[in-house]
Design an enzyme around this catalytic site. Structure first.
Site, PDB file in Angstrom:
ATOM      1  N   SER A 168       0.835  -1.202   0.000  1.00 54.13           N
ATOM      2  CA  SER A 168       0.000   0.000   0.000  1.00 54.13           C
ATOM      3  C   SER A 168       0.869   1.250   0.000  1.00 54.13           C
ATOM      4  CB  SER A 168      -0.913   0.027   1.247  1.00 54.13           C
ATOM      5  OG  SER A 168      -1.747  -1.106   1.295  1.00 54.13           O
ATOM      6  N   SER A 228      -3.469  -3.294  -2.946  1.00 57.05           N
ATOM      7  CA  SER A 228      -2.760  -2.084  -2.535  1.00 57.05           C
ATOM      8  C   SER A 228      -3.750  -1.026  -2.061  1.00 57.05           C
ATOM      9  CB  SER A 228      -1.929  -1.542  -3.703  1.00 57.05           C
ATOM     10  OG  SER A 228      -1.051  -0.533  -3.273  1.00 57.05           O
ATOM     11  N   ASP A 271      -4.188   2.479  -1.495  1.00 54.84           N
ATOM     12  CA  ASP A 271      -3.499   3.705  -1.910  1.00 54.84           C
ATOM     13  C   ASP A 271      -4.361   4.909  -1.574  1.00 54.84           C
ATOM     14  OD1 ASP A 271      -1.470   2.077  -2.993  1.00 54.84           O
ATOM     15  OD2 ASP A 271      -2.612   1.849  -4.849  1.00 54.84           O
TER      16      ASP A 271
END
Length: 327
Positions: free
Chosen positions: A227, A265, A267
């Site tokens: 991340s 991930s 983000d």
């Protein structure tokens, strides 16, 4: 110092705009940064990073979610009200809830008698190098980062919430950068700080630099739960809607360094302004600010890798530093 170098010292200069004097998020007046690092040389490589505005009540702010596979405690209220009411704290995934409770303790101490608070705490998964299930972060670790936050150039690389992170195949960590420009007839500073822990192939000014080629014998490292959390601060007078536009550009900048934006991930970008948003800059003058955000985030991401050192952690997992001779 760990003997590592920032991007500019290596001749990597993203974009034409000048940096602030520190080339850091702390170039935005009133923004402080504190770290608490936990590194036992064996199974624990984690910590806390705190971004502390001098005034943490009712600052214009926005959150943009590039991919929501993560835990950003407090984000929905920022979305709803367009206001930041706490410092921003970053840590490891399974410690995020303990960290949020510690920020609550901090805020209650600052504002006795109040009955509602909104701590904003983000995370990335440092479980590749650190025994994440031990949840080693305590209230004291968080309070130390908050109370020890200061101006000057923040430490980068394997420090605080970046102690155990890996990005783009290499050891990563915390990175920061800033830009100065004129917008709307006046000087503006934009600063970024990142906690980098995401997948992809490191790309430096358009040149791919895969770890398999730069580090002989190293395999590609794609930790689970990879991340990135990006914090953008500015002294430009912007409202929450406009700060949301800055936050989106921050996520876009990850693509410049080779982010894969994978399924796992988380983000996130958080953007806030230290200025009174009334009157806000007109949208028509924001293009240079957008450019400043993308350049500052790109350089902060590179600094997070270039300042990190090779680390061996839990179960013998190793994450290699970017080798300067090959770079």
């Amino acid at each position: 110092m760990n003997g590592r170098s920032r991007a500019r010292a290596l001749g990597v200069l993203p974009g034409p705009l000048p940096t602030g004097p520190l080339n850091a998020i702390t170039d935005v007046a009133g923004v402080l940064v504190g770290h608490t690092t936990i590194d036992d040389g064996a199974d624990l490589h984690t910590g806390v990073t705190a971004i502390v505005p001098a005034t943490v009540r009712a600052l214009p702010a926005a959150v943009h979610t590039g991919n929501g596979y993560g835990k950003l405690v407090g984000s929905t209220q920022v979305d709803e009200l367009g206001v930041l009411e706490s410092p921003i704290v970053l840590t490891g995934t399974l410690s995020v809830f303990r960290a949020a409770d510690a920020v609550l303790t901090y805020l209650m101490g600052l504002h006795p008698g109040e009955l509602s608070f909104n701590p904003l705490v983000g995370e990335t998964n440092d479980g590749f190098l650190s025994d994440i299930r031990r949840r080693p972060i305590t209230e004291r670790h968080v309070l130390d980062a908050l109370e020890g936050a200061h101006g000057g150039l923040p430490a980068e690389g394997c420090v605080g919430a970046g102690t155990g992170t890996t990005a783009l195949g290499y050891k990563a960590g915390i990175g920061t950068s800033s830009r100065r420009l004129d917008a709307g007839g006046g000087p503006v500073t934009v600063g970024a700080l990142v906690q980098a822990n995401f997948g992809g192939t490191l790309t430096v000014r358009g040149v791919p630099m895969p770890v398999e080629e730069l580090v002989p014998g190293a395999g590609r490292v794609e930790p689970p739960g990879n991340s990135c959390v990006i914090v953008v601060a500015t002294d430009a007078p912007l409202d929450a809607r406009q700060l949301g536009r800055l936050a989106r550009r921050a996520i876009f900048a990850m693509g410049r360094v080779g982010a894969s934006y994978s399924h796992g991930s988380g983000d996130y970008a958080i953007a806030f302004s230290t200025a009174d948003p009334a009157p806000a800059l007109p949208d028509a003058v924001l293009s240079p600010v957008f450019a400043a955000v993308m350049d500052a985030v790109e350089e902060a991401l590179l600094n997070s890798l270039f300042m990190a050192t090779t680390t061996t952690g839990v179960e013998g997992h190793t994450s290699h530093a970017v080798p300067y001779d090959r770079l």
